[in-house]
Design a protein around this motif. Structure first.
Motif, mmCIF file in Angstrom:
data_model
loop_
_atom_site.group_PDB
_atom_site.id
_atom_site.type_symbol
_atom_site.label_atom_id
_atom_site.label_comp_id
_atom_site.label_asym_id
_atom_site.label_seq_id
_atom_site.Cartn_x
_atom_site.Cartn_y
_atom_site.Cartn_z
ATOM 1 N N THR A 112 3.957 1.189 9.240
ATOM 2 C CA THR A 112 2.595 0.815 8.876
ATOM 3 C C THR A 112 2.272 1.467 7.544
ATOM 4 O OG1 THR A 112 1.931 0.636 11.188
ATOM 5 C CG2 THR A 112 0.166 0.895 9.570
ATOM 6 N N ARG A 113 1.793 0.664 6.621
ATOM 7 C CA ARG A 113 1.440 1.151 5.289
ATOM 8 C C ARG A 113 0.052 0.633 4.944
ATOM 9 N NH1 ARG A 113 5.212 3.498 6.799
ATOM 10 N NH2 ARG A 113 7.255 3.723 5.842
ATOM 11 N N GLY A 114 -0.664 1.422 4.184
ATOM 12 C CA GLY A 114 -2.012 1.017 3.776
ATOM 13 C C GLY A 114 -2.301 1.413 2.350
ATOM 14 N N ARG A 115 -3.407 0.978 1.874
ATOM 15 C CA ARG A 115 -3.806 1.266 0.499
ATOM 16 C C ARG A 115 -4.214 2.717 0.322
ATOM 17 N NH1 ARG A 115 -3.083 -2.830 -2.329
ATOM 18 N NH2 ARG A 115 -3.240 -4.902 -1.423
ATOM 19 N N ASN A 116 -4.600 3.391 1.388
ATOM 20 C CA ASN A 116 -5.051 4.780 1.299
ATOM 21 C C ASN A 116 -4.028 5.739 1.888
ATOM 22 O OD1 ASN A 116 -7.467 3.920 0.169
ATOM 23 N ND2 ASN A 116 -8.382 3.584 2.170
#
Length: 121
Positions: free
Chosen positions: A116-120
């Protein structure tokens, strides 16, 4: 508004793995992508106001074809980062890669990883 856009069981042929046979012969990989998408408040009934799942499939196929990964963890991470780079509306993405023909001495349906990867972060 936040939407969940997903692709399940995208079947790709790739040459990923640590064994020489995996790299030379290749094998099937199953890819799931789940995106949290922040749609504009004034979103209309237009594809430009969302993320096209066909383009998610195209991108995963491009990543798979463009490189040979030793680890499916790296493959999944590269797909996730590519999604965040290409689709500004995606705030977070989970990519799952399953390997149904893993060269192990046990009978399993598949093995795999999820990232899981996110912008923050």
């Amino acid at each position: 508004m936040t939407d969940r856009i997903f692709v399940s069981n995208l079947s790709l042929h790739g040459h990923h793995g640590v064994m020489d046979a995996e790299k030379s012969l290749g094998q099937k990989f199953m890819v799931d992508m789940e995106c949290s998408v922040i749609r504009p408040g004034n979103a209309a009934d237009r594809i430009s106001d969302t993320v096209h799942y066909g383009e998610l499939c195209d991108l995963a196929a491009e990543v798979s074809a463009s490189s040979v990964f030793n680890l499916i963890e790296t493959f999944a991470d590269t797909v996730a980062q590519a999604i965040l780079d290409r689709f500004a509306l995606v705030q977070e993405v989970t990519v799952t890669v399953r390997k149904p023909s893993a060269p192990i001495s046990h009978v399993v349906d598949h093995v795999g990883v999820s990232v899981t990867r996110g912008r923050n972060g």
